[in-house]
Scaffold this motif. Structure first.
Motif, mmCIF file in Angstrom:
data_model
loop_
_atom_site.group_PDB
_atom_site.id
_atom_site.type_symbol
_atom_site.label_atom_id
_atom_site.label_comp_id
_atom_site.label_asym_id
_atom_site.label_seq_id
_atom_site.Cartn_x
_atom_site.Cartn_y
_atom_site.Cartn_z
ATOM 1 N N GLU A 196 0.886 -1.140 0.011
ATOM 2 C CA GLU A 196 0.017 0.062 -0.040
ATOM 3 C C GLU A 196 0.874 1.160 -0.085
ATOM 4 O O GLU A 196 0.538 2.373 -0.338
ATOM 5 C CB GLU A 196 -1.022 0.189 1.156
ATOM 6 C CG GLU A 196 -2.190 -1.016 1.200
ATOM 7 C CD GLU A 196 -2.853 -0.804 2.417
ATOM 8 O OE1 GLU A 196 -2.312 -0.464 3.669
ATOM 9 O OE2 GLU A 196 -3.963 -1.700 2.459
ATOM 10 N N ASN A 197 2.127 1.123 0.625
ATOM 11 C CA ASN A 197 3.064 2.349 0.701
ATOM 12 C C ASN A 197 4.181 2.420 -0.472
ATOM 13 O O ASN A 197 4.893 2.887 -0.564
ATOM 14 C CB ASN A 197 3.630 2.590 1.961
ATOM 15 C CG ASN A 197 2.719 2.826 2.998
ATOM 16 O OD1 ASN A 197 2.354 3.944 3.157
ATOM 17 N ND2 ASN A 197 2.032 1.963 3.607
ATOM 18 N N GLY A 198 3.868 1.541 -1.656
ATOM 19 C CA GLY A 198 4.434 1.411 -2.476
ATOM 20 C C GLY A 198 6.132 0.822 -2.467
ATOM 21 O O GLY A 198 7.004 1.098 -2.948
ATOM 22 N N GLY A 222 2.881 -0.267 -11.918
ATOM 23 C CA GLY A 222 3.232 -0.986 -13.353
ATOM 24 C C GLY A 222 4.863 -0.699 -13.533
ATOM 25 O O GLY A 222 5.390 -0.814 -14.665
ATOM 26 N N GLN A 223 5.729 -0.225 -12.630
ATOM 27 C CA GLN A 223 6.963 0.017 -12.631
ATOM 28 C C GLN A 223 7.705 -1.497 -12.773
ATOM 29 O O GLN A 223 7.389 -2.367 -12.136
ATOM 30 C CB GLN A 223 7.365 0.751 -11.329
ATOM 31 C CG GLN A 223 8.842 1.098 -11.650
ATOM 32 C CD GLN A 223 9.294 1.936 -10.401
ATOM 33 O OE1 GLN A 223 8.635 1.761 -9.373
ATOM 34 N NE2 GLN A 223 10.315 2.754 -10.312
ATOM 35 N N LYS A 224 8.804 -1.386 -13.624
ATOM 36 C CA LYS A 224 9.569 -2.607 -13.988
ATOM 37 C C LYS A 224 10.701 -2.658 -13.421
ATOM 38 O O LYS A 224 11.507 -1.521 -13.220
ATOM 39 C CB LYS A 224 9.392 -3.109 -15.406
ATOM 40 C CG LYS A 224 7.997 -3.010 -15.967
ATOM 41 C CD LYS A 224 8.018 -3.642 -17.452
ATOM 42 C CE LYS A 224 6.653 -4.040 -17.843
ATOM 43 N NZ LYS A 224 6.561 -4.346 -19.173
ATOM 44 N N PHE A 225 11.448 -3.822 -13.440
ATOM 45 C CA PHE A 225 12.987 -3.921 -12.735
ATOM 46 C C PHE A 225 13.733 -4.254 -13.758
ATOM 47 O O PHE A 225 13.336 -5.237 -14.144
ATOM 48 C CB PHE A 225 12.868 -4.365 -11.313
ATOM 49 C CG PHE A 225 12.579 -3.422 -10.265
ATOM 50 C CD1 PHE A 225 13.074 -2.763 -9.612
ATOM 51 C CD2 PHE A 225 11.069 -3.449 -10.031
ATOM 52 C CE1 PHE A 225 12.639 -1.700 -8.647
ATOM 53 C CE2 PHE A 225 10.422 -2.915 -9.201
ATOM 54 C CZ PHE A 225 11.178 -1.961 -8.440
ATOM 55 N N ASN A 230 18.541 -3.109 -7.684
ATOM 56 C CA ASN A 230 17.579 -2.334 -6.832
ATOM 57 C C ASN A 230 17.072 -1.256 -7.619
ATOM 58 O O ASN A 230 16.004 -0.522 -6.881
ATOM 59 C CB ASN A 230 18.404 -1.868 -5.560
ATOM 60 C CG ASN A 230 18.496 -3.172 -4.577
ATOM 61 O OD1 ASN A 230 17.691 -4.384 -4.705
ATOM 62 N ND2 ASN A 230 19.082 -2.963 -3.536
ATOM 63 N N ARG A 231 17.768 -0.600 -8.673
ATOM 64 C CA ARG A 231 17.462 0.635 -9.128
ATOM 65 C C ARG A 231 16.190 0.251 -10.137
ATOM 66 O O ARG A 231 16.307 -0.581 -11.055
ATOM 67 C CB ARG A 231 18.304 1.109 -9.972
ATOM 68 C CG ARG A 231 19.531 1.510 -8.787
ATOM 69 C CD ARG A 231 20.749 2.253 -9.646
ATOM 70 N NE ARG A 231 21.610 2.541 -8.496
ATOM 71 C CZ ARG A 231 23.019 3.033 -8.665
ATOM 72 N NH1 ARG A 231 23.159 3.253 -9.760
ATOM 73 N NH2 ARG A 231 23.696 3.025 -7.851
ATOM 74 N N PRO A 232 15.059 1.015 -9.988
ATOM 75 C CA PRO A 232 14.080 0.959 -11.116
ATOM 76 C C PRO A 232 14.651 1.417 -12.616
ATOM 77 O O PRO A 232 15.237 1.927 -12.727
ATOM 78 C CB PRO A 232 12.937 1.968 -10.709
ATOM 79 C CG PRO A 232 13.215 2.134 -9.014
ATOM 80 C CD PRO A 232 14.875 2.178 -8.991
#
Length: 176
Positions: free
Chosen positions: A131-133, A166-169, A173-175
């Motif tokens: 919930e907090n990303g 929707g963010q990918k990796f 550790n860096r998006p």
């Protein structure tokens, strides 16, 4: 034990002026966790020692930021961060009942009614993080300590990342 911290001229003594190191609790790939006693209050704490260098500066700052942002009964609490040029010390709540791996070794296989409250506590912690990303990325029995009130808690956010929907990796550790 001294009632007040002694004065020190060395930057690295900033930590030991306030805390007495008692023993090592665990050693990971990136950090060491020690049991320490706050010299003024005699409160036992777990301290994560993070070496700072150019290669891990982003990861250290990311973990500190993530842990500072969390406040949930099933997540180990961060009390204080001490930063020096060479190290960061994360002073955290100490859960003195061992971890879930130790617990399972001691009690053996759990029946559903015994496992349900443990699973519920971890699911609540994970839901709060999401919930907090925040994505933990290292949930395992060794990262689930038990406190003196028999509550299991999530800890070790060294591999955690802050994300948006929707963010990918791409393998670090860096998006992306």
């Amino acid at each position: 034990m001294e009632p007040y911290p002694k004065t020190s001229s060395s930057e690295e003594d900033i930590f030991t002026d306030h805390y007495l190191i008692l023993k090592t609790l665990g050693q990971g790939s990136f950090a060491e966790v020690k049991l320490a006693l706050h010299r003024h209050t005699a409160v036992p704490v777990a301290v994560k020692f993070l070496e700072k260098d150019e290669d891990n500066a982003f990861e250290v700052m990311s973990e500190v930021g993530i842990v500072k942002a969390l406040d949930h009964p099933n997540i180990i609490k961060l009390f204080h961060v001490i930063k020096t040029r060479k190290q960061s010390y994360l002073v955290m709540e100490h859960a003195d009942g061992g971890d879930l791996a130790d617990y399972l070794e001691k009690v053996g296989r759990l029946q559903a009614e015994e496992a349900r409250p443990i699973f519920t506590q971890m699911a609540c912690a994970v839901e709060y993080c999401h919930e907090n990303g925040i994505v933990h990325r290292d949930i395992k029995v060794e990262n689930i300590p038990l406190d003196d009130k028999e509550h299991f808690k999530q800890c070790d956010f060294g591999l955690a990342v802050k994300v948006t929907a929707g963010q990918k990796f791409k393998g670090s550790n860096r998006p992306a």
